[in-house]
Design a protein around this motif. Sequence first.
Motif, PDB file in Angstrom:
ATOM      1  N   GLY A  30      -0.141 -12.648   4.867  1.00 24.79           N
ATOM      2  CA  GLY A  30      -1.240 -13.407   5.148  1.00 24.79           C
ATOM      3  C   GLY A  30      -1.090 -14.476   5.667  1.00 24.79           C
ATOM      4  N   SER A  31      -2.160 -15.561   6.134  1.00 24.20           N
ATOM      5  CA  SER A  31      -1.804 -16.757   6.818  1.00 24.20           C
ATOM      6  C   SER A  31      -1.273 -17.725   5.691  1.00 24.20           C
ATOM      7  CB  SER A  31      -3.163 -17.438   7.326  1.00 24.20           C
ATOM      8  OG  SER A  31      -4.175 -17.482   6.417  1.00 24.20           O
ATOM      9  N   ALA A  32      -1.811 -17.645   4.426  1.00 24.10           N
ATOM     10  CA  ALA A  32      -1.449 -18.539   3.505  1.00 24.10           C
ATOM     11  C   ALA A  32       0.179 -18.392   3.460  1.00 24.10           C
ATOM     12  CB  ALA A  32      -2.064 -18.110   2.173  1.00 24.10           C
ATOM     13  N   ASP A  33       0.920 -17.386   3.565  1.00 23.12           N
ATOM     14  CA  ASP A  33       2.381 -17.500   3.452  1.00 23.12           C
ATOM     15  C   ASP A  33       2.993 -17.503   4.833  1.00 23.12           C
ATOM     16  OD1 ASP A  33       2.295 -16.928   0.692  1.00 23.12           O
ATOM     17  OD2 ASP A  33       1.811 -14.763   0.862  1.00 23.12           O
ATOM     18  N   GLY A  34       2.211 -17.957   5.936  1.00 23.20           N
ATOM     19  CA  GLY A  34       2.524 -18.215   7.236  1.00 23.20           C
ATOM     20  C   GLY A  34       2.693 -17.049   8.062  1.00 23.20           C
ATOM     21  N   GLY A  35       2.121 -15.756   7.712  1.00 24.97           N
ATOM     22  CA  GLY A  35       1.757 -14.532   8.520  1.00 24.97           C
ATOM     23  C   GLY A  35       0.682 -14.820   9.458  1.00 24.97           C
ATOM     24  N   ARG A  36       0.639 -13.738  10.209  1.00 27.69           N
ATOM     25  CA  ARG A  36      -0.560 -13.771  11.093  1.00 27.69           C
ATOM     26  C   ARG A  36      -1.266 -12.334  11.187  1.00 27.69           C
ATOM     27  NH1 ARG A  36       1.375 -15.711  16.897  1.00 27.69           N
ATOM     28  NH2 ARG A  36       0.749 -17.809  16.524  1.00 27.69           N
ATOM     29  N   ASP A  37      -1.252 -11.739   9.814  1.00 28.38           N
ATOM     30  CA  ASP A  37      -2.135 -10.584   9.622  1.00 28.38           C
ATOM     31  C   ASP A  37      -1.873  -9.497  10.606  1.00 28.38           C
ATOM     32  OD1 ASP A  37      -3.781  -9.202   8.016  1.00 28.38           O
ATOM     33  OD2 ASP A  37      -5.677  -9.865   8.558  1.00 28.38           O
ATOM     34  N   HIS A  38      -0.732  -9.201  11.091  1.00 25.68           N
ATOM     35  CA  HIS A  38      -0.512  -8.394  12.070  1.00 25.68           C
ATOM     36  C   HIS A  38      -0.310  -6.911  11.483  1.00 25.68           C
ATOM     37  CE1 HIS A  38       1.133 -11.548  15.152  1.00 25.68           C
ATOM     38  NE2 HIS A  38      -0.297 -11.306  15.490  1.00 25.68           N
ATOM     39  N   GLY A  39      -0.226  -6.850  10.294  1.00 19.06           N
ATOM     40  CA  GLY A  39       0.134  -5.432   9.672  1.00 19.06           C
ATOM     41  C   GLY A  39      -0.074  -5.291   8.184  1.00 19.06           C
ATOM     42  N   ILE A  40       0.211  -4.296   7.697  1.00 17.01           N
ATOM     43  CA  ILE A  40      -0.176  -4.057   6.153  1.00 17.01           C
ATOM     44  C   ILE A  40       0.923  -5.116   5.461  1.00 17.01           C
ATOM     45  CG2 ILE A  40       1.517  -2.090   6.078  1.00 17.01           C
ATOM     46  CD1 ILE A  40      -0.533  -0.686   4.417  1.00 17.01           C
ATOM     47  N   ARG A  41       0.391  -5.261   4.328  1.00 15.49           N
ATOM     48  CA  ARG A  41       1.425  -6.044   3.192  1.00 15.49           C
ATOM     49  C   ARG A  41       2.284  -4.865   2.430  1.00 15.49           C
ATOM     50  NH1 ARG A  41      -1.877  -8.564   5.911  1.00 15.49           N
ATOM     51  NH2 ARG A  41      -3.435 -10.434   5.273  1.00 15.49           N
ATOM     52  N   PRO A  42       3.194  -5.446   2.148  1.00 14.81           N
ATOM     53  CA  PRO A  42       4.367  -4.490   1.544  1.00 14.81           C
ATOM     54  C   PRO A  42       3.623  -3.872   0.240  1.00 14.81           C
ATOM     55  CG  PRO A  42       5.585  -6.493   2.461  1.00 14.81           C
ATOM     56  CD  PRO A  42       4.088  -6.711   2.874  1.00 14.81           C
ATOM     57  N   MET A  43       3.111  -4.571  -0.709  1.00 14.70           N
ATOM     58  CA  MET A  43       2.615  -4.241  -1.883  1.00 14.70           C
ATOM     59  C   MET A  43       1.317  -3.045  -1.648  1.00 14.70           C
ATOM     60  SD  MET A  43       4.398  -4.969  -4.291  1.00 14.70           S
ATOM     61  CE  MET A  43       3.277  -4.710  -5.828  1.00 14.70           C
ATOM     62  N   GLU A  44       0.622  -3.249  -0.424  1.00 14.66           N
ATOM     63  CA  GLU A  44      -0.513  -2.384  -0.074  1.00 14.66           C
ATOM     64  C   GLU A  44       0.184  -1.029   0.288  1.00 14.66           C
ATOM     65  OE1 GLU A  44      -3.667  -5.458   1.874  1.00 14.66           O
ATOM     66  OE2 GLU A  44      -1.983  -4.744   3.019  1.00 14.66           O
ATOM     67  N   MET A  45       1.534  -1.296   1.112  1.00 19.29           N
ATOM     68  CA  MET A  45       2.060   0.019   1.481  1.00 19.29           C
ATOM     69  C   MET A  45       2.765   0.804   0.047  1.00 19.29           C
ATOM     70  SD  MET A  45       5.099   0.449   4.213  1.00 19.29           S
ATOM     71  CE  MET A  45       4.445  -0.894   5.184  1.00 19.29           C
ATOM     72  N   LEU A  46       2.794   0.064  -0.739  1.00 18.87           N
ATOM     73  CA  LEU A  46       3.397   0.746  -2.255  1.00 18.87           C
ATOM     74  C   LEU A  46       2.265   1.605  -2.477  1.00 18.87           C
ATOM     75  CD1 LEU A  46       5.485  -1.692  -4.166  1.00 18.87           C
ATOM     76  CD2 LEU A  46       6.313   0.224  -3.093  1.00 18.87           C
ATOM     77  N   LEU A  47       1.071   1.049  -2.675  1.00 14.88           N
ATOM     78  CA  LEU A  47      -0.210   1.694  -3.277  1.00 14.88           C
ATOM     79  C   LEU A  47      -0.371   2.834  -2.341  1.00 14.88           C
ATOM     80  CD1 LEU A  47      -2.166   1.317  -5.471  1.00 14.88           C
ATOM     81  CD2 LEU A  47      -3.370   0.065  -3.974  1.00 14.88           C
ATOM     82  N   LEU A  48      -0.524   2.678  -0.990  1.00 18.85           N
ATOM     83  CA  LEU A  48      -0.736   3.927   0.014  1.00 18.85           C
ATOM     84  C   LEU A  48       0.469   4.972  -0.195  1.00 18.85           C
ATOM     85  CD1 LEU A  48      -2.043   1.699   3.060  1.00 18.85           C
ATOM     86  CD2 LEU A  48      -3.304   3.315   1.599  1.00 18.85           C
ATOM     87  N   GLY A  49       1.517   4.531  -0.244  1.00 17.20           N
ATOM     88  CA  GLY A  49       2.627   5.581  -0.356  1.00 17.20           C
ATOM     89  C   GLY A  49       2.449   6.476  -1.453  1.00 17.20           C
ATOM     90  N   MET A  50       1.730   5.717  -2.679  1.00 19.98           N
ATOM     91  CA  MET A  50       1.607   6.677  -3.918  1.00 19.98           C
ATOM     92  C   MET A  50       0.368   7.642  -3.667  1.00 19.98           C
ATOM     93  SD  MET A  50       0.304   5.750  -7.669  1.00 19.98           S
ATOM     94  CE  MET A  50      -1.355   6.463  -7.671  1.00 19.98           C
ATOM     95  N   GLY A  51      -0.703   6.992  -3.053  1.00 17.18           N
ATOM     96  CA  GLY A  51      -1.675   8.049  -2.663  1.00 17.18           C
ATOM     97  C   GLY A  51      -1.403   9.117  -1.631  1.00 17.18           C
ATOM     98  N   GLY A  52      -0.416   8.660  -0.583  1.00 20.88           N
ATOM     99  CA  GLY A  52      -0.011   9.837   0.320  1.00 20.88           C
ATOM    100  C   GLY A  52       0.575  10.757  -0.508  1.00 20.88           C
ATOM    101  N   CYS A  53       1.702  10.496  -1.141  1.00 18.49           N
ATOM    102  CA  CYS A  53       2.503  11.204  -2.012  1.00 18.49           C
ATOM    103  C   CYS A  53       1.824  12.136  -2.858  1.00 18.49           C
ATOM    104  CB  CYS A  53       3.476  10.545  -2.897  1.00 18.49           C
ATOM    105  SG  CYS A  53       4.674  11.372  -3.696  1.00 18.49           S
ATOM    106  N   ALA A  54       0.894  11.623  -3.562  1.00 14.01           N
ATOM    107  CA  ALA A  54       0.035  12.406  -4.541  1.00 14.01           C
ATOM    108  C   ALA A  54      -1.187  13.475  -3.616  1.00 14.01           C
ATOM    109  CB  ALA A  54      -0.852  11.423  -5.407  1.00 14.01           C
ATOM    110  N   SER A  55      -1.473  12.810  -2.595  1.00 13.15           N
ATOM    111  CA  SER A  55      -2.489  13.637  -1.939  1.00 13.15           C
ATOM    112  C   SER A  55      -1.694  14.838  -1.094  1.00 13.15           C
ATOM    113  CB  SER A  55      -3.025  12.942  -0.839  1.00 13.15           C
ATOM    114  OG  SER A  55      -3.739  11.827  -1.348  1.00 13.15           O
TER     115      SER A  55
END
Length: 140
Positions: A30-55
């Motif tokens: 995010g912008s607070a860390d110098g990002g430009r919000d161009h993509g998913i956050r790595p920790m969000e990806m972990l959560l989505l990875g678990m959801g995808g795997c379980a699904s």
Amino acid sequence: MTRKARVKWAGDMTFIGESPSGHAVVMDSGSADGGRDHGIRPMEMLLLGMGGCASIDVMLILKKARQNVVDAWVELEGERADDHPRYFTKIHAHFVIKGTDVADHHVERAIELSQEKYCSASVQLGALAKITTSYEIINA
């Protein structure tokens, strides 16, 4: 089995993750860390990875049980530790299964097998986070 992945810097705080299967995903902060919000956050990806795997597990198990599923999704909520490293402490996965004559016991068993036996992502995240699940069945 060794799997190789690569994460390449793309400027600012944007990175391109390349999977062993040849797929790519954009990650950014995010912008607070110098990002430009161009993509998913790595920790969000972990959560989505678990959801995808379980699904995937749940759908494969329900298919083998010959359940008539026409749509499905999982809604995930994750709580993270306040201090660094801000790992997930709690994760709740709510599965929604839409179909005709889908049996409760098949859905319960599919989620249980995924969480306890098949979903590597759930087992990995469950080493630090308390993972809970729920489900609902919607008649199509």
